[in-house]
Write an enzyme that holds these catalytic residues in place. Structure first.
Site, PDB file in Angstrom:
ATOM      1  N   GLU A  95      -2.080 -16.534 -10.321  1.00 40.08           N
ATOM      2  CA  GLU A  95      -1.146 -15.724 -11.093  1.00 40.08           C
ATOM      3  C   GLU A  95       0.290 -16.209 -10.928  1.00 40.08           C
ATOM      4  OE1 GLU A  95      -1.717 -11.517 -10.564  1.00 40.08           O
ATOM      5  OE2 GLU A  95      -3.843 -11.648 -11.126  1.00 40.08           O
ATOM      6  N   TYR A  99       0.835  -1.196   0.000  1.00 42.72           N
ATOM      7  CA  TYR A  99       0.000   0.000   0.000  1.00 42.72           C
ATOM      8  C   TYR A  99       0.874   1.253   0.000  1.00 42.72           C
ATOM      9  CZ  TYR A  99      -3.972  -3.016   0.952  1.00 42.72           C
ATOM     10  OH  TYR A  99      -4.933  -3.984   0.852  1.00 42.72           O
ATOM     11  N   ASN A 117     -12.575  -0.221  -4.882  1.00 40.59           N
ATOM     12  CA  ASN A 117     -12.451  -0.574  -6.297  1.00 40.59           C
ATOM     13  C   ASN A 117     -13.672  -1.390  -6.751  1.00 40.59           C
ATOM     14  OD1 ASN A 117     -11.663  -1.521  -8.835  1.00 40.59           O
ATOM     15  ND2 ASN A 117     -10.094  -2.886  -8.020  1.00 40.59           N
ATOM     16  N   CYS A 168      -6.698  -4.991  -7.635  1.00 39.17           N
ATOM     17  CA  CYS A 168      -6.463  -4.582  -6.248  1.00 39.17           C
ATOM     18  C   CYS A 168      -5.966  -5.738  -5.397  1.00 39.17           C
ATOM     19  CB  CYS A 168      -7.730  -3.964  -5.656  1.00 39.17           C
ATOM     20  SG  CYS A 168      -9.193  -5.001  -5.765  1.00 39.17           S
ATOM     21  N   HIS A 169      -6.169  -6.972  -5.846  1.00 34.62           N
ATOM     22  CA  HIS A 169      -5.676  -8.129  -5.090  1.00 34.62           C
ATOM     23  C   HIS A 169      -4.151  -8.196  -5.081  1.00 34.62           C
ATOM     24  CE1 HIS A 169      -6.017  -9.540  -9.268  1.00 34.62           C
ATOM     25  NE2 HIS A 169      -5.037 -10.396  -8.981  1.00 34.62           N
TER      26      HIS A 169
END
Length: 168
Positions: free
Chosen positions: A158, A100, A123, A131-132
């Site tokens: 991912e 962040y 979001n 945002c993850h």
């Protein structure tokens, strides 16, 4: 239908049922089942699977590990600060994470980690606006509108795809 009509469809996914919504200008929302925004369908919304086929197909490819980038028309609603944060989220490469604090630095306000966290939490287009991929400074998974188990699942997907291990 006019430009302001909201069309929606529910999409089964490995993260539960996602409610997708769009207007004539692009995707407006992705909401996780049982979470904010995925309650009763608002009055005036029109169930229209064909209008959202572009987003459904892209998300299905993402979940299958065959899509690592989205090129969808987006039309999120937010404050200028939120929109700036969401634009910056789009710059985080697939399979990578940032803190962040780093996100705050990238939007030009290094002391705004909490404000960035709030914008990240607001979001309306998770997964597509990733945002993850934002984590705590200590590397811990923190906050996600879709729930921490889904955040973990998305990051693991991912990571597997990025290393070429679709079956791991």
């Amino acid at each position: 239908m006019n430009d302001t009509t909201i069309r929606y469809v529910d999409l089964p996914s490995p993260c539960g049922v996602l409610r997708l919504s769009a207007d004539a200008h692009g995707l407006r929302g992705i909401h996780f089942e049982g979470r904010r925004g995925h309650g009763p369908v608002p009055a005036g919304w029109v169930h229209d699977p064909e209008a959202l086929a572009f987003a459904r197909e892209a998300l299905e490819e993402y979940f299958a590990g065959t899509r690592t980038a989205f090129e969808l028309p987006l039309n999120p609603r937010g404050t200028p600060f939120q929109l700036a944060v969401w634009r910056e989220l789009l710059q985080i490469p697939y399979g990578e994470t940032i803190s962040y604090g780093e996100l705050a630095r990238r939007v030009g306000d290094p002391g705004a980690a909490r404000a960035v966290g709030a914008a990240n939490g607001a979001n309306p287009l998770p997964i597509v606006v990733p945002c993850h991929r934002v984590i705590g400074a200590n590397g811990n998974l923190t906050g996600f509108g879709g729930g921490l188990p889904n955040k973990h699942w998305l990051l693991a997907l991912e990571a597997r795809v990025a290393r070429g291990d679709l079956f791991g």
